[in-house]
Design an enzyme around this catalytic site. Structure first.
Site, PDB file in Angstrom:
ATOM      1  N   THR A  27     104.431  63.088  10.720  1.00  0.00           N
ATOM      2  CA  THR A  27     104.642  62.014   9.754  1.00  0.00           C
ATOM      3  C   THR A  27     105.117  60.779  10.513  1.00  0.00           C
ATOM      4  OG1 THR A  27     106.982  62.501   9.338  1.00  0.00           O
ATOM      5  CG2 THR A  27     105.355  63.675   7.981  1.00  0.00           C
ATOM      6  N   GLY A  58     108.972  64.113  12.601  1.00  0.00           N
ATOM      7  CA  GLY A  58     109.469  63.032  11.763  1.00  0.00           C
ATOM      8  C   GLY A  58     110.095  61.959  12.627  1.00  0.00           C
ATOM      9  N   VAL A  84     111.543  65.198  16.891  1.00  0.00           N
ATOM     10  CA  VAL A  84     111.907  63.844  16.490  1.00  0.00           C
ATOM     11  C   VAL A  84     111.024  62.830  17.218  1.00  0.00           C
ATOM     12  CG1 VAL A  84     113.760  62.151  16.290  1.00  0.00           C
ATOM     13  CG2 VAL A  84     114.294  64.592  16.181  1.00  0.00           C
ATOM     14  N   LYS A  85     110.406  61.948  16.444  1.00  0.00           N
ATOM     15  CA  LYS A  85     109.578  60.893  17.022  1.00  0.00           C
ATOM     16  C   LYS A  85     110.442  59.661  17.298  1.00  0.00           C
ATOM     17  CE  LYS A  85     105.519  60.230  15.182  1.00  0.00           C
ATOM     18  NZ  LYS A  85     104.463  59.992  14.157  1.00  0.00           N
ATOM     19  N   ILE A  86     110.385  59.196  18.547  1.00  0.00           N
ATOM     20  CA  ILE A  86     111.170  58.043  18.973  1.00  0.00           C
ATOM     21  C   ILE A  86     110.223  56.979  19.537  1.00  0.00           C
ATOM     22  CG2 ILE A  86     113.005  57.210  20.471  1.00  0.00           C
ATOM     23  CD1 ILE A  86     114.110  59.274  18.632  1.00  0.00           C
TER      24      ILE A  86
END
Length: 220
Positions: A27, A58, A84-86
């Site tokens: 997402t 996310g 975790v998308k950074i």
């Protein structure tokens, strides 16, 4: 090589994860905003839709490293097998380094250049996500960028994988997967296009017609 769905559509996740070899769901803030649900309620629904299998990704929405880290820690507690998308910025790299020390798995997103990809990998991300179609549209050649990043990872960061994103057609997907150590995340419409073809339908219909002509039914 793995294929992920880039969506927050729970019904389509259920349908396509049953039909196709889907390894999880990605997402981003835009996708989540379209769903009308924040991640603390959306992520458990995605987990259920996947039958408690696969990875879920996310993204944080903060711009400074400290806030990114706080967000990431909270998001990581919502569901298991979470990444975790950074965004790969200066502040993002700082956050990635800290989260690596915390044992939190990350993906470096919003990648437009090979230098972003290799720096993120060296900082500790498990995945880097070049935006294939956006690169094509804005700055150059998306598949060439994937190729360069893949080559760099093979020499300097073998534990990191390319996760190609931002696709507008199936050719881009296949070209990306042709590179070594690559996976893709694709929107729902591309997932269907991967396995639909009028020529295939025509061939199957012809097989059935020929069988019925010979044996008067579809029974063996």
């Amino acid at each position: 090589m793995t294929i992920y769905l880039d969506t927050s559509d729970i019904e389509q996740i259920k349908i396509l994860s049953d039909l196709l070899p889907i390894s999880g769901v990605t997402t981003n803030p835009t996708i989540v905003a379209r769903s009308g649900e924040k991640l603390n309620t959306l992520l458990p629904k995605i987990r259920d839709a996947l039958g408690n299998n696969g990875l879920i990704f996310g993204q944080v929405i903060s711009n400074d490293a400290g806030s990114m880290i706080e967000e990431a820690i909270k998001l990581n507690q919502i569901v298991d097998n979470f990444v975790v998308k950074i965004p790969v910025t200066l502040q993002g790299i700082k956050a990635i380094k800290s989260l690596k020390n915390e044992g939190i798995k990350t993906l470096g997103t919003a990648i437009y250049t090979p230098q972003q990809g290799i720096v993120a990998a060296l900082a500790g991300v498990s995945f880097v996500a070049p935006y294939i179609n956006r690169i094509d549209t804005l700055t150059g050649n998306g598949i060439e960028t994937v190729s360069t990043i893949s080559h760099l990872l093979a020499h300097h960061a073998q534990s990191c994988q390319v996760l190609g994103a931002s696709f507008k057609n199936t050719k881009q997907v296949i070209d990306c997967l042709s590179m070594s150590n690559t996976s893709v995340t694709i929107p729902v419409e591309i997932a269907y296009q991967m396995m639909t073809n009028p020529c295939v339908d025509e061939a199957i219909n012809q097989f059935q017609c020929d069988w019925i002509t010979a044996f008067n039914s579809l029974e063996h």
